[in-house]
Design an enzyme around this catalytic site. Structure first.
Site, PDB file in Angstrom:
ATOM      1  CG  ASN A 162      -5.204  -3.616  10.018  1.00 32.54           C
ATOM      2  OD1 ASN A 162      -5.035  -2.430  10.280  1.00 32.54           O
ATOM      3  ND2 ASN A 162      -4.708  -4.178   8.928  1.00 32.54           N
TER       4      ASN A 162
ATOM      5  CG  ASN B 276      -2.053  -8.392   6.421  1.00 34.87           C
ATOM      6  OD1 ASN B 276      -1.560  -9.337   7.049  1.00 34.87           O
ATOM      7  ND2 ASN B 276      -1.451  -7.849   5.378  1.00 34.87           N
TER       8      ASN B 276
ATOM      9  CG  HIS C  94      -5.581  -8.457   1.243  1.00 32.43           C
ATOM     10  ND1 HIS C  94      -5.114  -9.228   2.280  1.00 32.43           N
ATOM     11  CD2 HIS C  94      -5.092  -7.207   1.453  1.00 32.43           C
ATOM     12  CE1 HIS C  94      -4.381  -8.461   3.090  1.00 32.43           C
ATOM     13  NE2 HIS C  94      -4.361  -7.226   2.610  1.00 32.43           N
TER      14      HIS C  94
ATOM     15  CE1 TYR D 111      -7.037  -3.460   6.238  1.00 32.89           C
ATOM     16  CE2 TYR D 111      -5.425  -5.066   5.493  1.00 32.89           C
ATOM     17  CZ  TYR D 111      -5.726  -3.806   5.982  1.00 32.89           C
ATOM     18  OH  TYR D 111      -4.725  -2.896   6.214  1.00 32.89           O
TER      19      TYR D 111
ATOM     20  CB  THR E  13      -0.939  -0.030   1.227  1.00 33.38           C
ATOM     21  OG1 THR E  13      -1.892  -1.070   1.019  1.00 33.38           O
ATOM     22  CG2 THR E  13      -1.661   1.283   1.425  1.00 33.38           C
TER      23      THR E  13
HETATM   24  C1  8OZ Z   1      -0.056  -0.881   5.316  1.00 27.33           C
HETATM   25  C2  8OZ Z   1      -0.839   0.247   5.334  1.00 27.33           C
HETATM   26  C3  8OZ Z   1      -2.124   0.177   4.856  1.00 27.33           C
HETATM   27  C4  8OZ Z   1      -2.619  -1.022   4.372  1.00 27.33           C
HETATM   28  C5  8OZ Z   1      -2.133  -4.720   4.489  1.00 27.33           C
HETATM   29  C6  8OZ Z   1      -3.032  -3.453   2.682  1.00 27.33           C
HETATM   30  O1  8OZ Z   1      -1.631  -4.747   5.621  1.00 27.33           O
HETATM   31  C7  8OZ Z   1      -2.357  -3.437   3.807  1.00 27.33           C
HETATM   32  C8  8OZ Z   1      -1.831  -2.157   4.352  1.00 27.33           C
HETATM   33  C9  8OZ Z   1      -0.545  -2.075   4.822  1.00 27.33           C
HETATM   34  O2  8OZ Z   1      -2.464  -5.765   3.920  1.00 27.33           O
END
Ligand code: 8OZ
Length: 366
Positions: free
Chosen positions: A238, A181, A178, A183, A25
């Protein structure tokens, strides 16, 4: 015996070598979440397999407006975005490179200011994550989400499918879903987050249902050989709390996807961008659930990458930070040349500085 520098057929992807540019990103898309000329230059610098990557995975790209969680990340859900991405895939292919787009929906890792109509972000749960995102004006606490209603979920699966079809229209060699992480997909997978009582919550079979439906829809639309998957079984990224049984969860998820004949499976080992040994996990056992190409990621040095491919521990190695700072990372790995240092300050947002101005070897020695 294969080496890091040997070709590989991964599903439908004919790759010149095993060196992969990880999804990164960088928050430099144009208004409307549109990929631009500066992004094309960045990817093109890394596209020639002789000096750069055997495969580029794009930065995470939202499948729909609600899928965005950070400022200026690119999308892939309308014609303008397709046109922007097409310039990038054409430029990468002109270098002899291969490129797949990483498709994401951030779920609850978002902020109302990024959501259509200022609505709450959606998730498997109504419980907020404890974490920050990056919006206009700087970092902000993520917003409280709204739990998706059962009958809304097929619509999100459909958005993945349509975005994958647009990816093919834009000239991508494939897509990587994806599911890592913290999401949206991981918000369904882990019992530390998913508190649903419908068919998408509770048992492992129910928590893997959303992933399975997304993968079936995407593979059904563009072919399993052009469809890949990224997982991160133990990452705390996250605010993704640990699942009560990550080994069984992720092994079950992969075993259920075996019939799809995916291009590759990409696994973040340990904490994304951090400690590789944050929690015990048997990655070799996970791999036994899947017959195709295996991609590993997280803090691989040159020697680790050489060893893991030579020993058969993986088919592909994805490099993140090293590819940001070294457009010619492939050549440097081949020649065992020193690497440029990463500038942390220019990772997210901004322009060419820290993006397209890292020097290649020739420039350094000139
Ligand atoms: C860093 C900053 C924002 C998003 C991920 C898409 O961790 C990201 C991400 C990484 O998969």
């Amino acid at each position: 015996m294969s080496t890091l520098f040997d070709p590989l057929q991964a599903g439908d992807l004919a790759l010149s070598n095993r060196i992969v540019m990880a999804p990164l990103t960088r928050n430099r898309a144009s208004p409307g979440q549109v990929p631009n000329a500066l992004m094309a230059e960045y990817y093109t610098q890394r596209a020639n397999p002789a000096t750069g990557a055997g495969l580029i995975i794009t930065e995470a790209t939202q499948i729909c407006p609600e899928g965005q969680g950070y400022l200026d990340t690119p999308g892939l859900f309308n014609a303008e975005q397709v046109a922007g991405w097409r310039r990038i895939t054409q430029a990468v292919h002109a270098q002899g490179g291969r490129i797949v787009v990483q498709l994401w929906h951030v779920g609850r890792i978002s902020h109302v200011s990024l959501q259509p109509g200022g609505q709450a972000p959606v998730s498997s749960t109504a419980r907020p994550a404890n974490g920050k995102t990056y919006i206009a004006g700087g970092f902000a606490q993520v917003s409280e989400p709204r739990a998706l209603r059962t009958e809304e979920i097929p619509g999100i699966v459909e958005q993945y499918r349509r975005s994958a079809l647009l990816a093919i229209e834009a000239g991508f060699d494939g897509v990587e879903i994806h599911a890592a992480n913290g999401y949206l997909i991981e918000q369904f997978l882990r019992d530390s987050i998913n508190d649903r009582t419908d068919i998408y919550g509770g048992s492992i079979d129910n928590r893997t249902r959303f992933l399975r439906e997304v993968m079936q829809a995407v593979a059904g639309a563009i072919g399993g050989g052009r469809t890949a998957l990224r997982l991160s079984p133990v990452t705390p990224a996250n605010d993704a709390g640990p699942d009560s049984n990550p080994q069984l969860l992720y092994e079950t998820a992969l075993a259920q996807l075996a019939p799809l004949g995916l291009a590759y499976v990409h696994v973040v080992e340990g904490a994304t961008g951090g400690a590789r040994d944050i929690a015990p996990f048997d990655y070799a056992a996970l791999r036994r659930r899947y017959a195709g190409a295996w991609m590993v990621n997280n803090g691989y040095t040159r020697q680790m990458a050489l060893d893991v491919v030579a020993s058969g521990g993986a088919d592909l190695v994805a490099f993140g930070k090293a590819f940001i700072a070294n457009p010619d990372l492939g050549r440097r790995l081949r020649e065992d040349a020193p690497l440029n240092k990463l500038d942390q300050k220019t990772l997210y947002g901004g322009g060419a500085a820290g993006y397209t101005d890292y020097p290649a070897l020739d420039t350094v020695s000139a």
